[in-house]
Write an enzyme that holds these catalytic residues in place. Structure first.
Site, PDB file in Angstrom:
ATOM      1  N   SER A 241      -6.537   6.533  17.434  1.00  0.00           N
ATOM      2  CA  SER A 241      -5.748   7.747  17.297  1.00  0.00           C
ATOM      3  C   SER A 241      -4.278   7.442  17.558  1.00  0.00           C
ATOM      4  O   SER A 241      -3.690   6.596  16.886  1.00  0.00           O
ATOM      5  CB  SER A 241      -6.299   8.822  18.240  1.00  0.00           C
ATOM      6  OG  SER A 241      -5.745  10.077  17.974  1.00  0.00           O
ATOM      7  N   ASP A 471     -12.570  13.014   9.691  1.00  0.00           N
ATOM      8  CA  ASP A 471     -11.824  13.035  10.950  1.00  0.00           C
ATOM      9  C   ASP A 471     -10.963  14.295  11.029  1.00  0.00           C
ATOM     10  O   ASP A 471     -10.128  14.535  10.167  1.00  0.00           O
ATOM     11  CB  ASP A 471     -10.940  11.790  11.037  1.00  0.00           C
ATOM     12  CG  ASP A 471     -10.332  11.575  12.410  1.00  0.00           C
ATOM     13  OD1 ASP A 471      -9.950  12.562  13.065  1.00  0.00           O
ATOM     14  OD2 ASP A 471     -10.220  10.410  12.831  1.00  0.00           O
ATOM     15  N   HIS A 501     -13.855  11.634  15.205  1.00  0.00           N
ATOM     16  CA  HIS A 501     -12.527  11.074  15.462  1.00  0.00           C
ATOM     17  C   HIS A 501     -12.711   9.691  16.062  1.00  0.00           C
ATOM     18  O   HIS A 501     -12.965   9.528  17.251  1.00  0.00           O
ATOM     19  CB  HIS A 501     -11.777  11.993  16.426  1.00  0.00           C
ATOM     20  CG  HIS A 501     -10.363  11.584  16.690  1.00  0.00           C
ATOM     21  ND1 HIS A 501      -9.466  11.310  15.684  1.00  0.00           N
ATOM     22  CD2 HIS A 501      -9.683  11.416  17.852  1.00  0.00           C
ATOM     23  CE1 HIS A 501      -8.304  10.982  16.219  1.00  0.00           C
ATOM     24  NE2 HIS A 501      -8.405  11.031  17.530  1.00  0.00           N
TER      25      HIS A 501
END
Length: 532
Positions: A241, A471, A501
């Site tokens: 991320s 995602d 995610h």
């Protein structure tokens, strides 16, 4: 993995892994200087580069890092985690001035020296997540990588035990997170901005001297210092991320120091705050639709048997909670507000593993005889970094501080009203709160660094990018944009056709095998590989 609050659009720069495709040779070339005026590690005083870290058994995490009341759990083979503190310049343009203490954690590899590649650094995103807590929590998932690497993570500057940012006390944070995520009229707009002003003032009062130095560029330089102190000529990295943005900035500053690097749940580095927030609104909407699709096929779905009806029932619940918060079994007698429920729903969309909890929470909240908001409240608390004892981690305060330090764009209410229609087109549910979140940095006490990060990394070895089609927080389209921004012959894209995610810990053997082969053996997968 670290989850960013829905209110704050920093997930767009944000809730896992890092690598690159260089060999493990100790003769790797070191650049004469870093880019963008960064002080190269070679130029730092010896007091930084020659420091010896005092590794010792890790203490229990404190409330700023998380709610784990025990020391980090051992790895499957019984190996223990050890912790240390690294001293870094607070300001790399003036390294002889103030310093900052950075908390680190590692598990040593038991590989013979010829088989040990080096240290593999992890950043799990946010920005604002504690790596000192998260890496041990997920350590068993990386046990195979420890056959070749020391597993290393850290609390980035301004996070957790690395002088974590505090903006409000716990009671004030309870009120802040329970308040409306978006206004419906001009009076509510003033109240909304007043809350943001109070939050920003609190950050300045408690952490003002730190705030100008929390940029991702500064953290990338911290990474390079850690690499140097641990004796590696290359940075081997696993970013998830926001950790992919951090990895990209590092690759831009130190392209020839990039070792094998993996970017999982890839951030789009090409747009500004508004584009990222709107992309997240679309991403969460897609994840919600995927959840609703499977929910309505089940006999126990609390939202009905039709996807459109299901979304309408969810919207109706959220609207009712705005006027009539729901009772819960919380020991502090907190009630489930619309904002807390929004964040509970968003938290659940990060992984299919959370979907059963969302179904349970909605079932209880929609129960006609005895409605209860306890489960959705617990999910919202997880998003907001609230510990079971009522204390808060630094997650959301750190996230805001880092995001506002990075972005130089400051929005006002007129900007939001102009953009609101496009956000609502992206998602009727998530669009309005994401649009109004553009004001998060409007009253921030320090200027931001840039419109978006520079991650161009000409000369770096191949970096593996893993994008997930479902995602919600870092939409799949960002993977290709990161690849383009890194430059020709740098990015290698791998697509996971699935939900969630971050793909590496999602249970897909194709993703895991390709990543491990790359990190351990240097086997670069074909660009465009797809796992399903």
């Amino acid at each position: 993995m670290t989850r960013a609050r829905l209110l704050v659009p920093a997930l767009l720069t944000a809730g896992a892994l890092v690598g690159g495709c260089a060999g493990a040779s100790a003769e790797a070339e070191r650049p004469a200087a870093a880019r963008d005026g960064a002080r190269d590690t070679d130029d730092l005083p010896a007091s930084f580069t020659e420091q010896k870290l005092d590794w010792a058994p890790c203490p229990a995490p404190d409330s700023s890092q998380g709610d784990d009341s025990t020391t980090p759990s051992p790895l499957p083979d019984g190996a223990e985690w050890e912790c240390a503190t690294l001293t870094a310049p607070l300001d790399y343009t003036d390294p002889e001035a103030d310093t900052i203490e950075l908390a680190m954690v590692r598990a040593r590899s038991e590989a013979r020296e010829d088989d040990r590649i080096g240290s593999l650094f992890f950043n799990f995103g946010g920005p604002g997540g504690s790596g000192v807590v998260t890496l041990p929590a997920f350590g068993q998932d990386y046990a195979e990588l420890r056959e070749s690497f020391d597993l290393v993570s850290f609390d980035p500057r301004g996070v957790g035990d690395s002088e974590g940012v505090r903006c409000l006390d716990d009671a004030a944070l309870d009120d802040f997170f329970a308040s409306d995520l978006f206004p419906n009229d001009r009076a509510e707009e003033r109240e909304y901005e007043d809350r943001l002003k109070e939050f920003s003032r609190g950050c300045e009062e408690r952490s003002g001297d730190l705030l100008p130095h929390l940029t991702t560029t500064a953290t990338a330089r911290d990474l390079d210092l850690m690499r140097d102190v641990l004796g590696d000529d290359r940075l081997y990295y696993f970013g998830v991320s926001y950790g992919t943005e951090l990895g990209g900035v590092y690759a831009h500053l130190f392209p020839r120091r990039v070792g094998r690097a993996v970017f999982d749940a890839v951030v789009d580095p090409s747009g500004g705050t508004e584009e990222g927030a709107r992309g997240q609104a679309s991403g969460f909407q897609l994840a919600l639709e995927n959840y609703l699709k499977q929910c309505v096929e089940r006999d126990d779905c609390p939202l009905g048997g039709d996807e459109d009806e299901a979304e309408e029932r969810l919207s109706g619940l959220l609207e009712r909670l705005r006027e009539e918060p729901l009772s819960t079994r919380d020991p502090d007698d907190r009630r489930l507000t619309e904002a807390l429920a929004y964040n509970g729903v968003a938290q659940s969309l990060y992984s299919e593993d959370f979907w059963p909890y969302l179904t349970q929470g909605l079932s209880e909240a929609l129960d006609e005889e005895d409605p209860d908001g306890t489960v959705l409240l617990a999910l919202g608390d997880a998003m907001n970094g609230r510990n079971p004892d009522g204390s808060y981690t630094t997650l959301q305060s750190s996230l805001t501080a880092i995001s506002c330090a990075d972005s130089n764009r400051r929005y006002d209410a007129d900007d939001v009203r102009e953009a609101l229609g496009e956000f609502e087109d992206s998602s009727a549910i998530f669009g309005p709160p994401m649009a109004w979140s553009l004001l998060t940095c409007a009253h921030w006490p320090v200027d931001g660094a840039a419109e978006h990060p520079d991650v161009s990394a000409d000369g770096a070895e191949p970096i593996l990018l893993i994008g997930t089609t479902g995602d919600p927080a870092t939409p799949y389209e960002g993977t290709a944009r990161m690849a383009e921004a890194l430059g020709d012959d740098v990015a290698v894209e791998l697509t996971y056709e699935g939900e969630g995610h971050g793909a590496y810990n999602g249970g897909n053997s194709c993703v895991r095998d390709a990543t491990n082969a790359y990190l351990i053996d240097g086997e670069v997968p074909d660009d465009g590989t797809t796992c399903d």
